[in-house]
Write an enzyme that holds these catalytic residues in place. Structure first.
Site, PDB file in Angstrom:
ATOM      1  N   CYS A 125      -3.159  -7.716   4.761  1.00 31.28           N
ATOM      2  CA  CYS A 125      -1.729  -8.571   4.823  1.00 31.28           C
ATOM      3  C   CYS A 125      -1.150  -8.969   3.879  1.00 31.28           C
ATOM      4  CB  CYS A 125      -2.483  -9.988   5.519  1.00 31.28           C
ATOM      5  SG  CYS A 125      -3.574  -9.864   6.897  1.00 31.28           S
ATOM      6  N   GLY A 157       1.307  -5.120   6.373  1.00 22.25           N
ATOM      7  CA  GLY A 157       0.827  -5.532   7.698  1.00 22.25           C
ATOM      8  C   GLY A 157       1.946  -5.264   8.809  1.00 22.25           C
ATOM      9  N   ASN A 165      -4.829 -13.362   3.057  1.00 24.72           N
ATOM     10  CA  ASN A 165      -4.832 -11.976   2.767  1.00 24.72           C
ATOM     11  C   ASN A 165      -6.287 -11.541   2.248  1.00 24.72           C
ATOM     12  OD1 ASN A 165      -3.501  -9.614   0.434  1.00 24.72           O
ATOM     13  ND2 ASN A 165      -4.767  -9.207   2.175  1.00 24.72           N
ATOM     14  N   GLY A 166      -7.141 -10.586   2.912  1.00 21.60           N
ATOM     15  CA  GLY A 166      -8.300 -10.539   2.490  1.00 21.60           C
ATOM     16  C   GLY A 166      -9.449 -10.487   3.466  1.00 21.60           C
ATOM     17  N   TYR A 191      -2.451   3.289  -4.211  1.00 23.99           N
ATOM     18  CA  TYR A 191      -1.845   3.142  -2.895  1.00 23.99           C
ATOM     19  C   TYR A 191      -1.063   1.886  -2.426  1.00 23.99           C
ATOM     20  CZ  TYR A 191      -1.240   3.803   2.060  1.00 23.99           C
ATOM     21  OH  TYR A 191      -0.857   4.070   3.419  1.00 23.99           O
TER      22      TYR A 191
HETATM   23  P1  AMP Z   1      -6.251  10.880   5.907  1.00 23.06           P
HETATM   24  O1  AMP Z   1      -7.058  11.462   4.694  1.00 23.06           O
HETATM   25  O2  AMP Z   1      -5.824  11.737   6.868  1.00 23.06           O
HETATM   26  O3  AMP Z   1      -7.213   9.938   6.533  1.00 23.06           O
HETATM   27  O4  AMP Z   1      -5.183  10.254   5.354  1.00 23.06           O
HETATM   28  C1  AMP Z   1      -4.961   9.775   3.811  1.00 23.06           C
HETATM   29  C2  AMP Z   1      -3.517   9.283   3.644  1.00 23.06           C
HETATM   30  O5  AMP Z   1      -3.415   7.956   4.499  1.00 23.06           O
HETATM   31  C3  AMP Z   1      -3.193   9.125   2.335  1.00 23.06           C
HETATM   32  O6  AMP Z   1      -2.651  10.037   1.740  1.00 23.06           O
HETATM   33  C4  AMP Z   1      -2.600   7.481   2.080  1.00 23.06           C
HETATM   34  O7  AMP Z   1      -1.419   7.994   2.025  1.00 23.06           O
HETATM   35  C5  AMP Z   1      -2.854   7.240   3.373  1.00 23.06           C
HETATM   36  N1  AMP Z   1      -4.118   6.042   3.316  1.00 23.06           N
HETATM   37  C6  AMP Z   1      -4.917   5.817   2.395  1.00 23.06           C
HETATM   38  N2  AMP Z   1      -5.657   4.878   2.675  1.00 23.06           N
HETATM   39  C7  AMP Z   1      -5.011   4.001   3.751  1.00 23.06           C
HETATM   40  C8  AMP Z   1      -5.288   3.133   4.411  1.00 23.06           C
HETATM   41  N3  AMP Z   1      -6.397   2.317   4.201  1.00 23.06           N
HETATM   42  N4  AMP Z   1      -4.549   2.684   5.502  1.00 23.06           N
HETATM   43  C9  AMP Z   1      -3.595   3.576   5.695  1.00 23.06           C
HETATM   44  N5  AMP Z   1      -3.042   4.592   5.169  1.00 23.06           N
HETATM   45  C10 AMP Z   1      -3.958   4.973   4.148  1.00 23.06           C
END
Ligand code: AMP
Length: 487
Positions: free
Chosen positions: A10, A36, A110-111, A251
């Protein structure tokens, strides 16, 4: 055994002392939208009355000029929430509010609390009625309990009962309060604009409203802002192990945010540089997976001297897929977001740089697209180590059964992706790029070292032990009547 961890990350935001507190919060939440997208909400206060608006959807969909106009007050607290299906209902949208003997209180969290099951159990046994299924409501119930002391004692007693990850923005009728858990899992910063105070999950929200970053809220710190200014309490003088989520740098946070005095953008460039040093490969071009892989790819290109090509073009107008998630549709879903310019890759040896591989679906599709367009070789480089463990502190990772690296070797993943080579950044390299010491981070998703245990392990012994601990802590607190320590 597969486990269903609570999954919500969040964005939280708050304002004290500005006539347009709701408008500032609205723009602040815009900058926190990436944290979020399920629901958004703002609660304001004019010193007496709380006014609130919360709904499912993006900030731009939830608020109109008319709604914001009605959110009168010089104080505000706002929230953007992400959650997975099941718990994404309006009643769980934040900020949550409560009216009790202490007056009205609103909270944005958040958390994830790791002892939520036990605390909720205990409160329900005492007859408390919960309106939502989110763990944040527990904090409101704890705050609402009558205590001997005033706000300060009440807050300290409350935060010493909860465990896990929490960055909180709380509003009472007279105060705006910021709290960060003693490990500092999630970010929270303090800013100022036109003499008003602002609190935000990320500093990029300050830029939107011309606020100046003052400093981060420290792990374990409570800041109370009222008409007399800001005062700070340390709720955990015993000094817990710091555990900032390193994945925020990799990320999750926006690249234009600054966390612990380090620009997220700069950290990501350095992650890419480090990746190039650790895993060089002969190639003609470096291609980022937009948007999140862009900065590490730039770093990789600068360090290796291999030119960067922005061959994947992102479609910014793609919403959530509403089709049944069959494998075929998932594949379309991944493709519709990015389109490739084939001329840039035909006959070339290509390095693609992504920030992370979680399930592996996204990356597999990228490699396939590149090979179909005639790339001679495709080398995958990932700007963090393999994700081996789920997160219990607020980042939405699947359980171990679906985490690619938890079940397969790097060689097997390379084969699955159909890549010519695959390499991940090392844990040491990742930490080095942040320029902060390793001891200050939570890296549980990489190394399985969870700084705070999680109570839903369904292990009865653990639950019993922890229940006893919670009870004894409760008694200790009642006897000790902890004195707030002014910093
Ligand atoms: P996948 O390996 O298909 O699950 O997708 C990985 C990609 O999703 C990564 O390149 C990130 O850009 C993105 N990503 C990584 N962690 C998350 C997360 N917790 N929630 C949403 N997207 C994520």
């Amino acid at each position: 055994m597969a486990q269903d961890y609570p999954k919500h990350y969040c964005g939280v935001f708050g304002v004290f002392g500005h006539p347009e507190a709701a408008d500032l919060t609205y723009y602040g939440l815009y900058a926190l939208q990436h944290r979020g997208q399920e629901s958004a909400g703002i609660v304001t206060c004019d010193g007496k009355q709380f006014r609130s608006h919360r709904d499912m959807g993006l900030v731009s969909q939830v608020f109109t000029g008319k709604i914001l106009h009605q959110l009168v007050g010089h104080m505000a607290v706002g929230h953007t929430r992400y959650s997975t299906t099941g718990s994404s209902q309006l009643q769980n949208a934040q900020p949550l509010t409560i009216s009790c003997r202490r007056g009205q209180i609103a909270i944005a969290h958040n958390g994830n609390l790791t002892n939520a099951v036990l605390l909720r159990d205990e409160l329900e046994e005492k007859g408390q009625v919960f309106q939502t299924t989110v763990d944040s409501e527990i904090i409101l119930h704890l705050m609402a309990q009558p205590t001997l002391g005033g706000t300060e004692n009440n807050l300290i007693q409350t935060v010493r009962r909860i465990e896990g990850a929490y960055s909180l923005v709380i509003m009472t009728e007279q105060e705006l309060i910021g709290v960060r858990d003693p490990h500092g899992f999630r970010p929270l910063s303090i800013g100022k604009v036109d003499g008003a105070w602002v609190l935000s999950s990320e500093t990029s929200a300050f830029d939107q409203i011309h606020a100046k970053l003052e400093r981060d809220v420290e792990p374990g710190e409570i800041v109370i802002i009222d008409k007399n200014g800001l005062r700070s309490l340390q709720a955990f003088p015993e000094c817990a192990r710091r555990a900032f989520c390193i994945f925020e740098y990799v990320y999750f946070a926006r690249p234009d945010s600054v966390i612990a005095n380090r620009s997220v953008y700069q950290v990501r460039i350095d992650l890419g540089r480090q990746l190039a040093r650790e895993h060089p490969v002969q190639a003609d071009i470096v291609i980022p997976v937009p948007d999140s892989g862009l900065y590490a790819a730039l770093g990789y290109s600068r360090e290796s001297g291999i030119p960067l090509e922005l061959a994947f073009i992102r479609n910014h107008y793609v919403g959530r897929s509403f089709l049944q998630p069959s494998q075929l549709i998932r594949d379309f879903d991944v493709r519709v977001k990015l389109n490739l310019i084939p001329e840039l890759v035909e006959g070339k040896r290509v390095i693609i740089v992504d920030d992370s591989i979680v399930r592996g679906t996204t990356c597999k599709t990228r490699v396939k697209t590149l090979k179909e367009a005639g790339a001679r070789e495709v080398h995958v480089r990932v700007s963090c180590p393999p994700h081996m463990h789920p997160c219990v502190y607020g980042i939405d990772f699947p359980d171990r059964s679906k985490l690619m690296a938890a079940n397969h070797s790097v060689r097997e993943i390379q084969k699955y992706l159909n890549a010519d080579s695959l390499a991940y950044l090392s844990q040491e390299g990742m930490v080095a790029a942040t320029r902060h010491p390793k001891e200050g981070f939570c890296m549980a998703c990489y190394d399985g070292n969870y700084p705070v245990p999680y109570d839903s392990s369904m292990d009865k012994n653990i639950i019993e032990r922890r229940r006893a601990r919670v009870e004894s802590l409760g008694e200790a607190l009642a006897k000790e009547e902890l004195q707030p320590r002014l910093l």
